[in-house]
Design a protein around this motif. Structure first.
Motif, mmCIF file in Angstrom:
data_model
loop_
_atom_site.group_PDB
_atom_site.id
_atom_site.type_symbol
_atom_site.label_atom_id
_atom_site.label_comp_id
_atom_site.label_asym_id
_atom_site.label_seq_id
_atom_site.Cartn_x
_atom_site.Cartn_y
_atom_site.Cartn_z
ATOM 1 N N VAL A 1 1.323 -1.299 0.219
ATOM 2 C CA VAL A 1 0.212 0.071 -0.161
ATOM 3 C C VAL A 1 0.699 1.226 -0.051
ATOM 4 O O VAL A 1 1.452 1.621 0.519
ATOM 5 C CB VAL A 1 -0.936 -0.216 1.154
ATOM 6 N N VAL A 2 -0.040 2.093 -0.715
ATOM 7 C CA VAL A 2 1.211 3.561 -0.715
ATOM 8 C C VAL A 2 0.026 4.492 -0.785
ATOM 9 O O VAL A 2 -0.595 4.930 -1.569
ATOM 10 C CB VAL A 2 1.978 3.226 -2.651
ATOM 11 N N ASN A 3 0.916 5.597 0.004
ATOM 12 C CA ASN A 3 -0.539 6.174 0.742
ATOM 13 C C ASN A 3 0.565 8.073 0.118
ATOM 14 O O ASN A 3 1.675 7.793 1.200
ATOM 15 C CB ASN A 3 -0.772 6.404 1.673
ATOM 16 N N THR A 4 0.134 9.280 -0.481
ATOM 17 C CA THR A 4 1.112 9.955 -0.552
ATOM 18 C C THR A 4 -0.030 11.481 0.243
ATOM 19 O O THR A 4 -0.807 11.000 0.235
ATOM 20 C CB THR A 4 1.083 10.582 -2.202
ATOM 21 N N LEU A 5 1.526 12.043 1.045
ATOM 22 C CA LEU A 5 0.237 12.802 2.383
ATOM 23 C C LEU A 5 0.725 14.201 1.653
ATOM 24 O O LEU A 5 2.279 14.122 1.234
ATOM 25 C CB LEU A 5 0.867 12.501 3.629
ATOM 26 N N SER A 6 0.351 15.312 1.348
ATOM 27 C CA SER A 6 0.661 16.592 1.120
ATOM 28 C C SER A 6 -0.415 17.403 2.372
ATOM 29 O O SER A 6 -1.340 17.083 2.290
ATOM 30 C CB SER A 6 -0.216 17.510 -0.113
ATOM 31 N N GLY A 7 0.596 18.142 2.664
ATOM 32 C CA GLY A 7 0.216 19.215 3.762
ATOM 33 C C GLY A 7 0.932 19.774 4.782
ATOM 34 O O GLY A 7 2.572 19.626 3.991
ATOM 35 N N PHE A 8 1.350 19.979 5.715
ATOM 36 C CA PHE A 8 2.444 20.978 6.687
ATOM 37 C C PHE A 8 2.518 19.720 7.599
ATOM 38 O O PHE A 8 1.765 19.519 8.180
ATOM 39 C CB PHE A 8 1.419 22.475 7.221
ATOM 40 N N GLY A 9 3.619 20.201 7.721
ATOM 41 C CA GLY A 9 4.541 19.297 8.604
ATOM 42 C C GLY A 9 3.802 18.857 9.924
ATOM 43 O O GLY A 9 3.872 18.191 10.526
ATOM 44 N N ASP A 23 3.634 1.643 9.960
ATOM 45 C CA ASP A 23 5.119 1.081 10.045
ATOM 46 C C ASP A 23 6.280 1.697 9.644
ATOM 47 O O ASP A 23 7.241 1.256 10.073
ATOM 48 C CB ASP A 23 4.890 -0.947 9.957
ATOM 49 N N LYS A 24 6.417 2.298 8.787
ATOM 50 C CA LYS A 24 7.333 2.656 7.735
ATOM 51 C C LYS A 24 7.448 4.110 6.904
ATOM 52 O O LYS A 24 5.939 4.048 6.679
ATOM 53 C CB LYS A 24 7.539 1.907 6.631
#
Length: 68
Positions: A1-9, A23-24
């Motif tokens: 599963v790959v999820n891409t996250l855009s947002g503020f750290g 987990d990673k």
């Protein structure tokens, strides 16, 4: 599963890095931000960091660098 996250750290990134169900973490970006990701993730979460550039390449031994 790959999820891409855009947002503020400080909000999105910290929540992902600290979440016990993740987990990673694979991160691509600046060395400065990577330090924040590692600090939020803690010592036991697996991480992969791609740092320092936006155009990675592989240069083979037989490459003619004068025409590159």
């Amino acid at each position: 599963v790959v999820n891409t996250l855009s947002g503020f750290g400080p909000t999105a990134g910290a929540a992902i890095a600290q979440h016990p169900g993740i987990d990673k973490i694979a991160f691509t970006g600046s060395s400065l931000t990577a330090g924040h990701v590692l600090a939020a993730a803690g010592p036991f979460k697996r991480t992969t960091m791609e740092l320092g550039g936006k155009s990675p390449v592989i240069v083979c031994d037989d490459a003619d660098l004068t025409v590159a």
